[in-house]
Scaffold this active site. Structure first.
Site, PDB file in Angstrom:
ATOM      1  N   GLY A  46       0.838  -1.198   0.000  1.00 42.34           N
ATOM      2  CA  GLY A  46       0.000   0.000   0.000  1.00 42.34           C
ATOM      3  C   GLY A  46       0.869   1.242   0.000  1.00 42.34           C
ATOM      4  N   GLN A  51       3.002  10.018   0.711  1.00 40.87           N
ATOM      5  CA  GLN A  51       4.296   9.329   0.752  1.00 40.87           C
ATOM      6  C   GLN A  51       5.137   9.581  -0.495  1.00 40.87           C
ATOM      7  OE1 GLN A  51       2.457   5.384   2.064  1.00 40.87           O
ATOM      8  NE2 GLN A  51       4.442   5.327   3.088  1.00 40.87           N
ATOM      9  N   CYS A  88       5.911   0.353   7.761  1.00 40.49           N
ATOM     10  CA  CYS A  88       5.588   1.466   6.874  1.00 40.49           C
ATOM     11  C   CYS A  88       6.759   1.712   5.930  1.00 40.49           C
ATOM     12  CB  CYS A  88       5.309   2.719   7.701  1.00 40.49           C
ATOM     13  SG  CYS A  88       4.872   4.150   6.706  1.00 40.49           S
ATOM     14  N   LEU A  89       6.472   1.894   4.645  1.00 34.44           N
ATOM     15  CA  LEU A  89       7.548   2.149   3.681  1.00 34.44           C
ATOM     16  C   LEU A  89       8.290   3.447   3.991  1.00 34.44           C
ATOM     17  CD1 LEU A  89       5.974   1.113   0.240  1.00 34.44           C
ATOM     18  CD2 LEU A  89       7.747  -0.096   1.526  1.00 34.44           C
ATOM     19  N   HIS A 130      -4.227   2.189   8.093  1.00 31.82           N
ATOM     20  CA  HIS A 130      -2.852   2.703   8.034  1.00 31.82           C
ATOM     21  C   HIS A 130      -2.733   3.802   6.972  1.00 31.82           C
ATOM     22  CE1 HIS A 130       1.643   2.185   8.205  1.00 31.82           C
ATOM     23  NE2 HIS A 130       1.509   2.738   7.023  1.00 31.82           N
ATOM     24  N   GLU A 131      -3.299   3.542   5.792  1.00 33.89           N
ATOM     25  CA  GLU A 131      -3.182   4.520   4.701  1.00 33.89           C
ATOM     26  C   GLU A 131      -4.018   5.769   4.989  1.00 33.89           C
ATOM     27  OE1 GLU A 131      -0.788   3.945   2.881  1.00 33.89           O
ATOM     28  OE2 GLU A 131      -0.600   1.777   3.128  1.00 33.89           O
ATOM     29  N   HIS A 134      -2.120   8.100   6.973  1.00 32.83           N
ATOM     30  CA  HIS A 134      -1.175   8.902   6.171  1.00 32.83           C
ATOM     31  C   HIS A 134      -1.861  10.151   5.619  1.00 32.83           C
ATOM     32  CE1 HIS A 134       2.606   6.770   6.066  1.00 32.83           C
ATOM     33  NE2 HIS A 134       2.050   5.629   5.708  1.00 32.83           N
TER      34      HIS A 134
HETATM   35 NI    NI Z   1       2.828   3.746   5.788  1.00 32.05          NI
END
Ligand code: NI
Length: 180
Positions: A46, A51, A88-89, A130-131, A134
């Site tokens: 995701g 991001q 998380c990326l 989670h997204e 963000h």
């Molecule tokens: Ni994340």
């Protein structure tokens, strides 16, 4: 090569509230396609627009059932609790057991502008929550208890993350089922 670099913790763009999408046009479709490529390259499951430095309320994801984009997402109901090792990326190499609602009801729009709504459970529910965080400028660090937070600070210091806007190399072997 990925069309975008992923913004890392410490980058102020990750702390801002993203704007509602008003036009679902070709630019947005291209952006979503490029974000998916960046997500697959990472690799992750995701990726939210902030991001990649875009302050718009949408995210892309693929939990193995093909690529999806959710625009102006909202969660209208939530039930139960589920603990999951969440990553998380934008915070590579770090993951923590975090409790969040297990089931949620999600609404939003797809890339054709159609309204969508669905029940999400476990992994998909986790990904959406989670997204959505963000899009509100919230990172998983804000869901940690005190002990986890201390661990996170130490790990981020070791990786020289979180102190500015410097970029970090992608973490090896941290992908797994971790959510970006
Ligand atoms: Ni994340």
């Amino acid at each position: 090569m990925s069309p975008y670099g992923i913004r890392m913790v410490g980058d102020p763009v990750l702390r801002q509230v993203a704007h509602e999408v008003t036009d679902i046009d070709e630019r947005l479709v291209k952006l979503a396609r490029d974000m998916l490529q960046t997500m697959y390259d990472a690799p992750g499951v995701g990726l939210a627009a902030p991001q990649v430095g875009v302050q718009k309320r949408f995210f892309v994801y693929d939990l193995g059932e093909g690529p999806s984009t959710l625009i102006n997402p909202a969660v209208s109901e939530s039930r139960g609790e589920w603990t999951f090792d969440e990553g998380c990326l934008s915070i590579p190499g770090v993951s923590f057991e975090i409790v969040r609602p297990k089931e949620i009801f999600v609404t939003g729009r797809d890339l054709d502008g159609n309204e969508v709504s669905f029940e999400a459970d476990e992994l998909l529910a986790r990904l959406v929550q989670h997204e959505l965080d963000h899009l509100d400028g919230v990172l998983l660090l804000e869901h940690l208890d005190e002990e986890q937070r201390d661990d996170a600070k130490r790990l981020l210091r070791e990786m020289k993350l979180g102190s500015g806007t410097e970029r970090a190399p992608a973490a090896e072997g941290a992908a797994g089922l971790s959510l970006p």
